[in-house]
Scaffold this motif. Sequence first.
Motif, PDB file in Angstrom:
ATOM      1  N   ASP A 232       0.868  -1.185   0.000  1.00  0.00           N
ATOM      2  CA  ASP A 232       0.000   0.000   0.000  1.00  0.00           C
ATOM      3  C   ASP A 232       0.903   1.233   0.000  1.00  0.00           C
ATOM      4  O   ASP A 232       1.834   1.335   0.804  1.00  0.00           O
TER       5      ASP A 232
ATOM      6  N   ASN B  51       2.857   9.600  -5.013  1.00  0.00           N
ATOM      7  CA  ASN B  51       1.451   9.312  -4.716  1.00  0.00           C
ATOM      8  C   ASN B  51       0.576  10.545  -4.880  1.00  0.00           C
ATOM      9  O   ASN B  51      -0.596  10.523  -4.581  1.00  0.00           O
TER      10      ASN B  51
ATOM     11  N   LYS C 244       0.635   3.030  -8.562  1.00  0.00           N
ATOM     12  CA  LYS C 244       0.225   4.422  -8.808  1.00  0.00           C
ATOM     13  C   LYS C 244       1.272   5.168  -9.647  1.00  0.00           C
ATOM     14  O   LYS C 244       1.356   6.386  -9.630  1.00  0.00           O
TER      15      LYS C 244
ATOM     16  N   ARG D  82     -14.231   4.290  -6.922  1.00  0.00           N
ATOM     17  CA  ARG D  82     -13.010   3.877  -6.216  1.00  0.00           C
ATOM     18  C   ARG D  82     -11.861   4.852  -6.515  1.00  0.00           C
ATOM     19  O   ARG D  82     -11.196   5.344  -5.610  1.00  0.00           O
ATOM     20  N   TYR D  83     -11.669   5.148  -7.792  1.00  0.00           N
ATOM     21  CA  TYR D  83     -10.576   6.045  -8.182  1.00  0.00           C
ATOM     22  C   TYR D  83     -10.826   7.456  -7.647  1.00  0.00           C
ATOM     23  O   TYR D  83      -9.914   8.104  -7.111  1.00  0.00           O
TER      24      TYR D  83
ATOM     25  N   GLU E  42     -10.018   7.703  -4.005  1.00  0.00           N
ATOM     26  CA  GLU E  42      -8.567   7.721  -3.770  1.00  0.00           C
ATOM     27  C   GLU E  42      -7.998   9.109  -4.062  1.00  0.00           C
ATOM     28  O   GLU E  42      -7.173   9.633  -3.321  1.00  0.00           O
ATOM     29  N   GLU E  43      -8.450   9.685  -5.170  1.00  0.00           N
ATOM     30  CA  GLU E  43      -7.966  11.009  -5.561  1.00  0.00           C
ATOM     31  C   GLU E  43      -8.351  12.045  -4.504  1.00  0.00           C
ATOM     32  O   GLU E  43      -7.541  12.893  -4.109  1.00  0.00           O
TER      33      GLU E  43
ATOM     34  N   ASN F 217      -9.080  11.464  -1.289  1.00  0.00           N
ATOM     35  CA  ASN F 217      -8.385  11.222  -0.015  1.00  0.00           C
ATOM     36  C   ASN F 217      -6.930  11.659  -0.064  1.00  0.00           C
ATOM     37  O   ASN F 217      -6.377  12.149   0.918  1.00  0.00           O
ATOM     38  N   GLU F 218      -6.301  11.505  -1.225  1.00  0.00           N
ATOM     39  CA  GLU F 218      -4.919  11.950  -1.388  1.00  0.00           C
ATOM     40  C   GLU F 218      -4.858  13.472  -1.260  1.00  0.00           C
ATOM     41  O   GLU F 218      -3.954  14.027  -0.623  1.00  0.00           O
TER      42      GLU F 218
END
Length: 937
Positions: free
Chosen positions: A391, A505, A538, A597-598, A601-602, A604-605
Amino acid sequence: MDLGEKELIVNSEAGNLLTELVESIQECERFYFSVAFINFSGLQLLLDPIKEAEKKGTKGKIITSTYLNFTDAKALEKLKEFSNVELKVFVTDKEIGFHTKAYIFDYKDHFKVIIGSSNITQSALKSNIEWNVKIISKEEAHFIKDVIKEYNNLWEMSVEADHDFIKRYEEFLERFKKSNHAQNIIYEDRKYVVPNRMQRRATENLERLRSYGENKALVIAATGTGKTYMSAFDVKSFNPRKLLFVVHREEILKKAKETFELLLPNEGYSFGLLTGNHKQKHVDYVFTTIQTISKYFHEFEKDEFDYMIIDEAHHAASPTYQTILNYFEPKFTLGMTATPERSDSRNIFDIFDNNVALEVRLHDALEDELVIPFHYFGITDIESVDLSDVDIDDIAEITKRLKVNERVDFIVEKMDFYGHDGDKRKGLGFCASIDHAQYMASEFNQRGYKSVILHGGDSSEKRQLYINKLEDDHDELEFIFSVDIFNEGVDIPSVNTVLMLRPTNSPIVFIQQLGRGLRKFRNKIFLTVLDFIGNHNKTFLIALALNGSRYYDKESLKVAITTGFANIPGATHIQMDKISQERILEQIDRENFNSMRYLKEEYNEFKKLNSGRIPYLLVDFLKYDGAPDAVKFIDKEKTYLQFVAKVEKDDSLKKLLLNDAFEGALKELSCKLPLKRIHEFVIIRYLLDHDSIDVEIAKQQILKLVKNVDPDTILHAFECLNQNYYDSGQLKTKPKLFNFSDGKLVKTKTFSVLLEHADYRKYIVDVISYGIFRYEKEFRSDYYGMPHFKLYEQYQMIDAALLSNYRKIHSSFRGSGLLVNGNEFFLFVDLHKEADVKESINYQDKFISRSEFQWQSVNSTTQQSERGKNIIYNKQRGVNLHLFIRKYREIDGKTEPYIYIGKGNSVQFEGDKPITVRMELENEVPSSLYTEFTKKV
């Protein structure tokens, strides 16, 4: 290319000499160069192809010269490392100059010769205005025989560049530099210091904002792009009686004062410093630190200063700055920042009345040559470092896997191979953790590369000490390894090497780290960036960062990667090895950029970069270069707030959204994003604090942001806000927020009540602000005429109705590929007719060249019909044919936008039902876009 054919090679979007040389070195059997100058900046770009040639056994001869002392000794030394290259130098004297620029390639059955104006420097190979002619011919041709004969003569007249020769030449250059050191000083005559393009745009926009009564504005521009000069040019234009210039750090204060003294020499003003050590309070133009002015502000009248500048304005939300901003009442306040992030819950845009006079991000800065070019090498990491199953947020595990001796050897090997600009290496290494940084510094020190570590816990004194040591040409320190502290706010102008040693990331962090080395500095020509690309899942985020566009799709990304990011401006060079390229392309194919999902992630980053705070507001996404496109979150859940409520499982937000009127208003405003016409949102912004607006007031408000406006378009905007052009389904489901009658647009009771509620108002204002800021970023203040289309911008079909002031139901603007509003014909073309079947291409609609397009009408159109005649005789009949093109109808289940490529005129036609028309485009399509439309990946 056919034998005997000649081709002109120029540096442009379409290609450059470097691409031609790389390809030729890779494919030929032998090569021979004769160039007056070789700089390391140009040689570095050819190192990999020369290395590949060495592995294959392809030999080469290179002649260069000492003419004008422009050749780098370092470049000669580097060339000596290759066993396949013989190197000679033509030693010039005062009588004989040496100007040859010839590249000769020997193939099995022919020769390729390139002769022209380009030496081996980064600018000559990539960005200068250069003319080089390529000729392919048989060995027996007279021309080839002459070229080879001349080359052999030169070879005989030149001396071998052995290590002894290079050492003597290097010593001579050192003496030459010392005796001619004055030549390196830039001659700055205040009469001739003129604003660059960015500074001109900023001062024009500031003038316009002031002319409409605004008294605050913000300028966002990358570090090193000349914001202080820009502010001085604006002050010169404004001519304030008294000025206050406030900075966060004292070290930049003296430089700012010197800049103003240089640009305002004869205005009769006195300049002074108000700091811990200087108390020059009674001068006209006071330069002070926030720490000092916060102690002394009461000694000045509230209206003492006519013009106030807040440098590093991202600190402006803090209590100390707020005290100063609330006390003084200048006629104008200018904020300047590289990153407009919030330092607390207060929004920096609000502080400057939501007036962004200018935004310059990395790609803009490269294009305007405000920063130096970078040479990026994407290098596949060693096999023993396996990150495929880890991860990316598991920093401890990533650190463990990166701490490998073999990897350090590999990094050092690549670092020595690619070299760096200048005599002393001044490097920053970005690591995954403090533990990783300590390991790297220790390993580098053992190998003789003097290194230290800096991290967030270190004092500012310690940071400054090491920064000074790195900057010092005579200090042994070569590397500072750090975690995230150099992402923004720390300036080391002389850095010439950046090592990316951790998995990327976040495109934002990548751009910030890259930016640390891009500051212009005396004698600095380029930045070397070595990125060790692992096999983590990633990796493709690197491509997002380098592509320089917040608004991307799969196809444009893939084209960018396979063309070596040809759209990047200037002498900047991006090179990825084949394994990294293939790995990234595979990941992009697998990834669905529109999946929940993507998007999560975007999001949260981005939240992590927001100091872990939930980014409740859309404008938060305007803070950073490389931030996600927030409209994707809106598309997923109809409003951004709904997306946040879902991802965060936030009950308080869900409760807010239970109010149907509020949710309906948010949806109604959000569905207009991203704006293609700013008028509606400017009108709504005015109505947030007023009950009604007429055309004249609307015109004044709109002209603060754009250079021109049509009265009919304002009227059309009023009609659109009144829902005149909604269909029956839309009228049933969309809330009525405004009424238009008697020449005025008025807020409805529903909207007025919502605005009285603080939370509802906050989120409504946010959508309006985001829409306006993003429009300004994409369209600037330009006026595009009627219809209001910007070349090469993205549009949906329905946008054509809005932007041509269509006065029927707008939702009827869809379906067929030809839509009409009076004499404006809109042609919407899918180059690939079926989604996801890339081989199924309808070859009737296609580019013939960058300036010609073939289009086919619908099957029912005849040449005798009025519509047919309007198309085939468009120019004679005063009909404008507007072309909108897209490659695929949809990607990853989402409808793709069209790209507007301007107007076309019919020059040839044939057939009936359908008619096939050949059009001449009024604007030649830029080569990068043309490649994107026509290249198969």
